[in-house]
Design a protein around this motif. Structure first.
Motif, PDB file in Angstrom:
ATOM      1  N   GLY A 261       0.842  -1.200   0.000  1.00 13.44           N
ATOM      2  CA  GLY A 261       0.000   0.000   0.000  1.00 13.44           C
ATOM      3  C   GLY A 261       0.872   1.243   0.000  1.00 13.44           C
ATOM      4  O   GLY A 261       2.094   1.160   0.241  1.00 13.44           O
TER       5      GLY A 261
ATOM      6  N   PHE B 183       5.374   5.376   2.488  1.00 15.34           N
ATOM      7  CA  PHE B 183       5.618   6.400   3.518  1.00 15.34           C
ATOM      8  C   PHE B 183       6.532   5.836   4.618  1.00 15.34           C
ATOM      9  O   PHE B 183       7.427   6.519   5.117  1.00 15.34           O
TER      10      PHE B 183
ATOM     11  N   GLY C 230     -10.065   9.667  -5.184  1.00 11.65           N
ATOM     12  CA  GLY C 230      -9.036   8.670  -5.547  1.00 11.65           C
ATOM     13  C   GLY C 230      -9.678   7.316  -5.744  1.00 11.65           C
ATOM     14  O   GLY C 230      -9.184   6.290  -5.269  1.00 11.65           O
TER      15      GLY C 230
ATOM     16  N   ILE D  70     -10.143   4.718  -7.511  1.00 11.05           N
ATOM     17  CA  ILE D  70      -9.630   3.389  -7.860  1.00 11.05           C
ATOM     18  C   ILE D  70      -8.341   3.088  -7.095  1.00 11.05           C
ATOM     19  O   ILE D  70      -7.647   2.107  -7.352  1.00 11.05           O
ATOM     20  N   GLY D  71      -8.026   3.897  -6.107  1.00 11.81           N
ATOM     21  CA  GLY D  71      -6.857   3.631  -5.256  1.00 11.81           C
ATOM     22  C   GLY D  71      -7.105   2.393  -4.397  1.00 11.81           C
ATOM     23  O   GLY D  71      -8.241   1.925  -4.258  1.00 11.81           O
TER      24      GLY D  71
ATOM     25  N   LEU E 274      -7.123   1.720  -1.121  1.00 12.33           N
ATOM     26  CA  LEU E 274      -8.092   1.840  -0.024  1.00 12.33           C
ATOM     27  C   LEU E 274      -9.456   2.251  -0.561  1.00 12.33           C
ATOM     28  O   LEU E 274     -10.474   1.627  -0.254  1.00 12.33           O
ATOM     29  N   ALA E 275      -9.489   3.284  -1.390  1.00 12.62           N
ATOM     30  CA  ALA E 275     -10.773   3.844  -1.848  1.00 12.62           C
ATOM     31  C   ALA E 275     -11.603   2.823  -2.612  1.00 12.62           C
ATOM     32  O   ALA E 275     -12.844   2.800  -2.492  1.00 12.62           O
TER      33      ALA E 275
ATOM     34  N   LYS F  55      -7.834   5.840 -15.824  1.00 18.62           N
ATOM     35  CA  LYS F  55      -8.329   5.080 -14.671  1.00 18.62           C
ATOM     36  C   LYS F  55      -9.860   5.133 -14.541  1.00 18.62           C
ATOM     37  O   LYS F  55     -10.444   4.472 -13.684  1.00 18.62           O
TER      38      LYS F  55
ATOM     39  N   VAL G 297      -9.128   9.712   5.572  1.00 19.02           N
ATOM     40  CA  VAL G 297      -8.572   8.365   5.785  1.00 19.02           C
ATOM     41  C   VAL G 297      -7.176   8.202   5.193  1.00 19.02           C
ATOM     42  O   VAL G 297      -6.639   7.092   5.175  1.00 19.02           O
ATOM     43  N   GLY G 298      -6.581   9.256   4.694  1.00 14.63           N
ATOM     44  CA  GLY G 298      -5.235   9.142   4.146  1.00 14.63           C
ATOM     45  C   GLY G 298      -4.770  10.484   3.635  1.00 14.63           C
ATOM     46  O   GLY G 298      -5.478  11.493   3.733  1.00 14.63           O
TER      47      GLY G 298
ATOM     48  N   PHE H   3      -9.694   8.654  10.414  1.00 11.40           N
ATOM     49  CA  PHE H   3      -9.810   7.251  10.801  1.00 11.40           C
ATOM     50  C   PHE H   3      -8.623   6.480  10.250  1.00 11.40           C
ATOM     51  O   PHE H   3      -8.322   6.553   9.063  1.00 11.40           O
ATOM     52  N   ASN H   4      -7.946   5.753  11.128  1.00 11.68           N
ATOM     53  CA  ASN H   4      -6.774   4.949  10.767  1.00 11.68           C
ATOM     54  C   ASN H   4      -7.005   3.553  11.320  1.00 11.68           C
ATOM     55  O   ASN H   4      -7.037   3.346  12.537  1.00 11.68           O
TER      56      ASN H   4
END
Ligand SMILES: NC(=O)c1ccc[n+]([C@@H]2O[C@H](COP(=O)([O-])OP(=O)(O)OC[C@H]3O[C@@H](n4cnc5c(N)ncnc54)[C@H](OP(=O)(O)O)[C@@H]3O)[C@@H](O)[C@H]2O)c1
Length: 322
Positions: A40, A45, A149, A151-152, A154-155, A179, A234-235, A259-260
């Motif tokens: 991910g 990061f 985002g 098609i990322g 998480l999303a 995308k 969320v990111g 939220f994490n």
């Protein structure tokens, strides 16, 4: 065991293929023979040290699929060889042929006809989506949801979960035209280009905004929120700060909450299984079929290069080919 170790903070080339002693589970843990490990953006990061939660050298990887190898003290709910997938583990260690996991955050795939590569790609993020939408956004039947985002990694788990929880209209944004098509295969009613946002949907109102991107995407979304709307931060894929005027929240009766999932499950491990149970059926029904790119575990550097270059549509997974 073999592991892909991050030897120092830096670019995608900091991985070193390393032979290490097999880890054994402590009380309340299991060890897993890893077949697949998800990659991910958060792994990038962590690799760069932008999120400095571990000092190198360490083995990254928050989510794995595989089979149970060993049971730690007090763990009775699994059998050796049982197929499993983990939820997001703050302990890392996934880019290896063997890893240990908190048993409470390990989900059995016994009896489910689910490809392990898809399971590790979709289930942890879908469980995160379920927890975010139920415990934070408190989604209600008939609400409208905007997902950035779209098609990322998480999303892409959010639309099917939001739909299963009663969402009425679900709109996604993507940055590139290439995308759009992949995003439209998911459970969105509409997908628009980020460059056309917010003008393309300026006459709509959303009860929930899901934002893994950060920066201007979230700030520009506030005007589209219905009264008592909830934005989920969320990111921060854009790595840009979100500047929000407190009066905007006050005057418009809207809220923004972070939220994490990893941090949440660390403190609330018992919330993991009910969330996973709710999404396993969708996974089996093919409602979480997100696009996958699969590379050998040895190619962790290449996976990270593609992740950094934003070349991925959906998720990228490392398969144990040692
Ligand atoms: N809250 C949690 O529990 C949780 C769980 C997992 C991940 N995360 C976080 O969520 C974020 C996304 O992670 P991921 O693994 O899903 O990453 P990903 O697969 O790379 O997806 C990132 C998405 O954001 C979009 N994006 C990136 N930069 C953008 C920009 N400047 N403007 C507009 N869109 C942009 C990308 O669009 P393109 O496809 O067009 O490049 C892509 O769709 C990260 O910050 C990660 O740490 C949080």
């Amino acid at each position: 065991m073999k592991a892909m170790v991050i030897t120092q903070y830096g670019g995608p080339d900091v991985f070193s293929e390393t032979e290490m002693p097999d880890p054994h589970p402590g009380p309340g843990q299991v060890s897993i023979d890893v077949t697949h490990s998800a990659v991910g953006l958060i792994d990038s990061f962590i690799r760069r040290g932008t999120i400095p939660i571990f000092e190198p050298p360490f083995v990254p990887g928050l989510e794995v699929a595989g089979t149970i190898r060993e049971l730690g003290e007090g763990v009775t709910e699994f059998r050796i060889g049982e197929p499993v997938v983990t939820l997001s583990l703050m302990s890392l260690g996934g880019y290896a042929t063997v890893t240990v996991a908190n048993a409470a955050l390990t989900i059995s795939l016994d009896g489910f006809k689910v490809d392990p590569a898809l399971a590790v790609s979709a289930l942890p993020n879908a469980a995160a989506a379920y927890l975010a939408l139920t415990k934070v956004a408190h989604i209600q039947e008939g609400e409208n949801v905007l997902i950035h985002g779209a098609i990322g990694g998480l999303a892409s788990a959010f639309p099917a979960i939001a739909r299963s929880l009663g969402a009425s209209r679900i709109v996604g944004t993507v940055r590139t035209a290439s995308k759009l098509e992949a995003a439209r295969e998911l459970d969105y009613d509409d997908v628009i280009l980020a460059e056309d946002f917010p003008s393309a949907i300026a006459n709509e109102k959303f009860n929930i905004v899901v934002d893994p991107v950060g920066g201007d995407m979230l700030t520009s979304s506030l005007d589209l929120m219905a009264p008592l709307g909830r934005a989920l931060l969320v990111g921060n894929a854009s790595e840009q700060p979100v500047n929000i005027l407190s009066n905007t929240l006050w005057f418009n009766n809207i809220g923004v909450q972070g939220f994490n999932v990893g941090g949440y499950l660390l403190g609330n491990p018992s919330a993991g299984r009910p969330a996973a149970k709710a999404v396993l059926r969708l996974l089996e029904e093919g409602k979480l079929d997100i696009p996958l790119t699969i590379l050998p575990l040895q190619n962790a550097s290449e996976a990270h290069r593609r992740m950094d270059a934003k070349e991925i549509t959906g998720r990228i997974v490392l398969r144990n080919e040692f």
